[in-house]
Design a protein around this motif. Sequence first.
Motif: not given
Length: 235
Positions: A27, A30, A41-42, A45, A68
């Motif tokens: 989190e 992100s 988004s977490h 990830l 990314y």
Amino acid sequence: MLYDEQRMAQTKERLEDLRKEKKLSFEQLSKQLAERGTIISHTNLKNYEINDPMHSLYGRTRSMSIEYLVAFADFYDVSVEYLLGFSDSRKREYHDISEQLGLCDGAIDELIRCKENSGSEDAPKIYAEQDTAVLDDFLTSTEFEYAMEKIKQSLFAYYMYDLSKGSVTELSREKNAEKIEKARQTMNKYGYFPVENDVVSAVLMENAIGAISAYLRQLPKRMYEKNITRREDKK
């Protein structure tokens, strides 16, 4: 070079290691990436770090977008080649040096530090203050070559010793300890003294230490004489 399963696994491991080094949750990562302009988004990830081939989302890393990949490289300050498993050097500027010489980033950092401690054309130092002068002399000495060979032999001897621990060889020794002791005594009687590989390793390392010690004792005089000769040649 192909981006195969082994390199994909490295990508996953390196993404996890880099995130943990920064002590970030998915989190938090992100959120920080979003602040830099890349929205991941977490959940994604987390998926990129899944390293179980049996997991249904294992292949997500392979389909990661270039955006990314570049975002990760920029955020962690590492090279794209490092993330993809094509280089073991994290720093972009070290990639070529690492590929050519096989040195890790720490070793390259130390070489750069030696160069910085040796002065510049604007502010040169005398030879006794130059780290690179000492490094050049040591790396080109016969003592260095000898010491390196003994160190490698020592490492291999200890490897062989450690390999036998907890193996069938060790169990066999324990079972036949009495016979082995009698054989050892017989060999000693005729002037043969068998030794274990850990002892061989220690002796080889002592030889390496001896070579380096001998080199260091002669270093001040030799470098002084070398420097005087160079100064005279320039006159």
